[in-house]
Design a protein around this motif. Sequence first.
Motif, PDB file in Angstrom:
ATOM      1  N   VAL A  41       0.858  -1.185   0.000  1.00  0.00           N
ATOM      2  CA  VAL A  41       0.000   0.000   0.000  1.00  0.00           C
ATOM      3  C   VAL A  41       0.893   1.233   0.000  1.00  0.00           C
ATOM      4  CG1 VAL A  41      -1.869   1.200   1.217  1.00  0.00           C
ATOM      5  CG2 VAL A  41      -1.759  -1.307   1.245  1.00  0.00           C
ATOM      6  N   ALA A 312     -10.407   1.334   8.921  1.00  0.00           N
ATOM      7  CA  ALA A 312      -9.343   0.375   8.640  1.00  0.00           C
ATOM      8  C   ALA A 312      -9.884  -0.820   7.872  1.00  0.00           C
ATOM      9  CB  ALA A 312      -8.686  -0.074   9.938  1.00  0.00           C
ATOM     10  N   ASP A 313     -11.095  -1.246   8.196  1.00  0.00           N
ATOM     11  CA  ASP A 313     -11.691  -2.383   7.497  1.00  0.00           C
ATOM     12  C   ASP A 313     -11.957  -2.055   6.034  1.00  0.00           C
ATOM     13  OD1 ASP A 313     -11.615  -3.973   9.743  1.00  0.00           O
ATOM     14  OD2 ASP A 313     -13.702  -3.630  10.305  1.00  0.00           O
ATOM     15  N   ARG A 316      -8.520  -1.853   4.241  1.00  0.00           N
ATOM     16  CA  ARG A 316      -7.936  -3.191   4.111  1.00  0.00           C
ATOM     17  C   ARG A 316      -8.669  -3.994   3.045  1.00  0.00           C
ATOM     18  NH1 ARG A 316      -8.590  -4.400   8.824  1.00  0.00           N
ATOM     19  NH2 ARG A 316      -6.577  -3.794   9.678  1.00  0.00           N
ATOM     20  N   ALA A 319      -7.551  -2.832  -0.332  1.00  0.00           N
ATOM     21  CA  ALA A 319      -6.213  -3.323  -0.652  1.00  0.00           C
ATOM     22  C   ALA A 319      -6.260  -4.790  -1.072  1.00  0.00           C
ATOM     23  CB  ALA A 319      -5.281  -3.136   0.545  1.00  0.00           C
ATOM     24  N   VAL A 320      -7.041  -5.586  -0.367  1.00  0.00           N
ATOM     25  CA  VAL A 320      -7.183  -7.000  -0.710  1.00  0.00           C
ATOM     26  C   VAL A 320      -7.822  -7.142  -2.091  1.00  0.00           C
ATOM     27  CG1 VAL A 320      -8.393  -9.133  -0.102  1.00  0.00           C
ATOM     28  CG2 VAL A 320      -7.245  -7.792   1.686  1.00  0.00           C
ATOM     29  N   GLU A 339      -1.646   0.412  10.087  1.00  0.00           N
ATOM     30  CA  GLU A 339      -1.909  -1.020  10.016  1.00  0.00           C
ATOM     31  C   GLU A 339      -2.277  -1.456   8.592  1.00  0.00           C
ATOM     32  OE1 GLU A 339      -5.831   0.763  11.666  1.00  0.00           O
ATOM     33  OE2 GLU A 339      -3.742   1.335  11.368  1.00  0.00           O
ATOM     34  N   VAL A 340      -2.746  -0.502   7.762  1.00  0.00           N
ATOM     35  CA  VAL A 340      -3.039  -0.795   6.363  1.00  0.00           C
ATOM     36  C   VAL A 340      -1.834  -0.467   5.499  1.00  0.00           C
ATOM     37  CG1 VAL A 340      -4.530  -0.237   4.406  1.00  0.00           C
ATOM     38  CG2 VAL A 340      -5.508  -0.448   6.703  1.00  0.00           C
ATOM     39  N   LEU A 343       0.689  -3.254   5.150  1.00  0.00           N
ATOM     40  CA  LEU A 343       0.251  -4.551   4.629  1.00  0.00           C
ATOM     41  C   LEU A 343       1.184  -5.043   3.522  1.00  0.00           C
ATOM     42  CD1 LEU A 343      -3.635  -4.218   4.279  1.00  0.00           C
ATOM     43  CD2 LEU A 343      -2.412  -5.742   5.832  1.00  0.00           C
ATOM     44  N   LEU A 345       0.706  -8.235   0.851  1.00  0.00           N
ATOM     45  CA  LEU A 345      -0.217  -9.284   0.434  1.00  0.00           C
ATOM     46  C   LEU A 345       0.345 -10.025  -0.774  1.00  0.00           C
ATOM     47  CD1 LEU A 345      -3.409  -7.036   0.518  1.00  0.00           C
ATOM     48  CD2 LEU A 345      -2.790  -8.764   2.235  1.00  0.00           C
TER      49      LEU A 345
END
Length: 348
Positions: A41, A312-313, A316, A319-320, A339-340, A343, A345
Amino acid sequence: MTVRRILAAGLLALAAAAVIPAQQAVAAGPGELPFGSATTVGLHNTYDPAAFPYLAQGLDTGTGLIELDAWTDTITKEWKVSHSNPLGNANNCVNASTAAQLYTGGANKNLESCFDDIRVWLGAHPTAGPLVVKLELKGGFAANRGMGPKELDALIAAHLGSAAFRPADLLAKAGGGAYPSLDDAARAGNWPSRAALAGRAMVEVIPGTVEESNPFDTLHTDVEYGRYLRDLAAAGKLGQAQIFPAVHGAAAADPRSRYEAAIRPWFVLFDGDAAAYLNGIDTSWYDSRHYLLVMTDAQNVAPAISGTDPTADQARARAVQLAAAHASVVSSDWRHLPEVQSLVLPRG
């Protein structure tokens, strides 16, 4: 089964394994992922004092990409860092020479100071990264007035130093020798692992908004740097290059078709709007060739979320979503979500 058939079957299995690119290998953790097989990210306009009082604070989020906007001041021969002032600085770079200086002193320094801050921060965080430094040349190069690719490379070499992951590093084969072009190296899956690139930065350059809208500018940053790479390679001097030029703007098929054939193999990084990429473009094309794909304005993919302060959810999940759509970097202005930002992934 006879011994001969057993041996033949074993040899076929070994041969099949040998042609599987390293990029497709299953990694045990984020650090073991090849750089081209991971999604991170990134932060848009990280140099903006409204985003962070100090550039190091943006790096502290654990982000995978930061962005700097630069102008060629041909009067003073300085690279200025600001959003809209071509003759002055408006940024959070402080020209640190030690880690303790990263969060002190006056800001609004030239581009070399931003690279000093990045080098010092990476030195203080040797397990961080790899970091993509996205450099937007707002008005483009001015090579005819001493501010071209050669001069920008010299600045980066002097101030980022050995922390830079350069085009020549991607070309280098583990057993010796080198691939003939960036395209060959990328398609062979020659990206090092993220762990091998810890503490290092890769500089990306894109044409600037002013340059792209200037009808009198007929040589944009991407083409100019692509030709520069081609010429360095022909002269056996590719080690001087510090930058990966990006194909700017989402487009279907191979966007490099807009360039002359001789420079197309020097582009393995693509940068454009996330919503445009998801609107019918086959992004698996980039991933299958191990090209890097930066998706910007991630917040605008439907359904849109906040560009600065999503939950944040929400961030995230976006991003996913874009990692599954083969992004290498998911970029926005999510400044308050370390926290994001931190990441890592699996891509695709």
